[in-house]
Design an enzyme around this catalytic site. Structure first.
Site, mmCIF file in Angstrom:
data_model
loop_
_atom_site.group_PDB
_atom_site.id
_atom_site.type_symbol
_atom_site.label_atom_id
_atom_site.label_comp_id
_atom_site.label_asym_id
_atom_site.label_seq_id
_atom_site.Cartn_x
_atom_site.Cartn_y
_atom_site.Cartn_z
ATOM 1 C CD GLU A 145 -1.775 -3.830 8.937
ATOM 2 O OE1 GLU A 145 -1.452 -2.624 8.890
ATOM 3 O OE2 GLU A 145 -2.331 -4.422 7.989
ATOM 4 C CG HIS A 173 -1.876 -1.148 1.215
ATOM 5 N ND1 HIS A 173 -2.068 -1.980 2.294
ATOM 6 C CD2 HIS A 173 -2.688 -1.604 0.229
ATOM 7 C CE1 HIS A 173 -2.971 -2.903 1.978
ATOM 8 N NE2 HIS A 173 -3.362 -2.701 0.738
HETATM 9 ZN ZN LIG Z 1 -1.313 -1.999 4.149
#
Ligand SMILES: [Zn+2]
Length: 377
Positions: free
Chosen positions: A260, A91
């Site tokens: 994360e 991302h």
């Molecule tokens: Zn991500």
């Protein structure tokens, strides 16, 4: 799924172009991989290990396979025992992971570190990095395991296919290399840490998703490694997905996680001290230094297992979870969380918590993943 009708074939860079040659030489000297990656975001015409974009540093051969994809192979007579993928920027706006990978690469180029295991560094989505967005047309982290085949042409479709190829070539080469008469391929262990930051707040700032393992047990040493990296909240995957980490786990038995690391911030605004444990342990892993892990103990972790999805069935769907609610927020038993045509969702388990709530999904899609605390025996 979105369709981007304006998609045109990307203009790829010829590695003999003056501007590229100059930028590549700068990279070899200074190790600024973010800059090289952003400058030629669409990719290269000549890709793979045969494009001859290789140089040596500190007893390792370093090869640029494509934009954002850097292969490091130690030059040594010993058979390599680990193949390690460290990916970031799947991302594009998740900058902290990109800066971690940058740090690992620039330390190597500056000869502050010596990489001793085969390592593949990835900055996944240069186009989204440049527009400071999660993605351009499609969420890249849902397109692996061949799921890219089913969508309309877009940058992500092409990139997912290429990244799959680079990663599979990397793991396959690790297994077949140096196979002298009596060595066994399975002595090579594969790893893939796919680093992200999250859109929303989380009750546990850092957490990792451990891809679904089918009948295989969860690896406690890997959990200890995550804890040493500063990540002690683990969500166990409950089924096959199209994520990058699942791809490596399912196809190459890699120890893999989607990690994360906190909240999304623009380039330069991350407090890198917050990620030092992660950077240090990844450095130790690729440089074959001692990892000094604590043995696994449930009390050092917040472990969660999936209970199921709240799915949006119709346009009448209503979600009673605040837009700003943090991941892993828990609700008392019998709390009404959603209603839809003819049905409702109430919590039934102590500690039942939400992850990735999103009321704005299409009908038939997951609006919330419900999880409950668990422990390993
Ligand atoms: Zn991500």
């Amino acid at each position: 799924m979105q369709n981007d009708n304006t998609f045109t074939t990307p203009v790829l860079t010829d590695i003999n172009d003056d501007s590229f040659v100059k930028a590549y030489q700068q990279f070899i000297k200074h190790g600024d991989f973010i800059s090289l990656t952003r400058q030629f975001e669409q990719g290269l015409i000549q890709t793979g290990a045969s494009n001859q974009l290789s140089f040596s540093v500190n007893n390792a051969k370093v090869s640029l396979l494509d934009i954002g994809v850097l292969l490091v192979e130690p030059i040594s007579s010993a058979k390599p025992s680990k193949s390690i993928v460290i990916s970031s920027g799947i991302h594009g706006n998740e900058t902290a992971p990109i800066e971690i990978v940058q740090q690992l690469i620039s330390d190597m180029v500056a000869q502050k570190t010596q990489v001793k295991h085969r390592t593949l560094f990835i900055m996944g989505h240069p186009v989204a990095m440049n527009i400071a967005k999660r993605f351009q047309t499609e969420n890249l982290n849902r397109l692996f395991c061949g799921k890219h085949k089913g969508i309309a042409p877009c940058f992500e479709k092409d990139r997912a296919e290429k990244l799959e190829t680079y990663v599979s070539d990397f793991f396959n080469a690790g297994c077949t290399k140096d196979t002298s008469a009596n060595s066994i391929d399975s002595e090579v262990t594969n790893y893939h840490y796919d680093l992200h930051t999250a859109i929303r707040n989380s009750k546990h700032e850092k957490f990792a998703i451990y891809p679904y393992q089918g009948d295989k047990p969860w690896d406690k040493e890997q959990l200890s490694f995550m804890a040493a990296c500063g990540v002690n909240t683990i969500l166990f995957g409950h089924g096959p997905t199209g994520t990058f980490s699942y791809y490596s786990s399912a196809n190459f038995s890699a120890h893999a996680f989607t990690v994360e690391l906190g909240k999304v911030r623009p380039f330069g605004e991350n407090n890198m001290a917050n990620f030092s444990a992660m950077t240090e342990k990844l450095t130790a892993l690729i440089c074959d230094e001692e990892l000094l892990l604590n043995s696994f103990d449930n009390k050092d972790f917040n472990l969660y297992t999936a209970l199921g999805d709240i799915t949006k069935v119709s346009d009448n769907f209503k979600l009673f979870i605040d837009d700003a609610a943090s991941n892993f927020t828990d609700y008392p038993v019998d709390t009404l969380l959603s209603t839809d045509t003819g049905e409702e969702y109430r919590t039934t388990q102590p500690g039942e918590s939400i992850v990735f709530p999103n009321a704005k999904v299409g009908n038939g899609q997951r609006a919330v993943l419900m999880v409950v605390p668990t422990s390993l025996s």
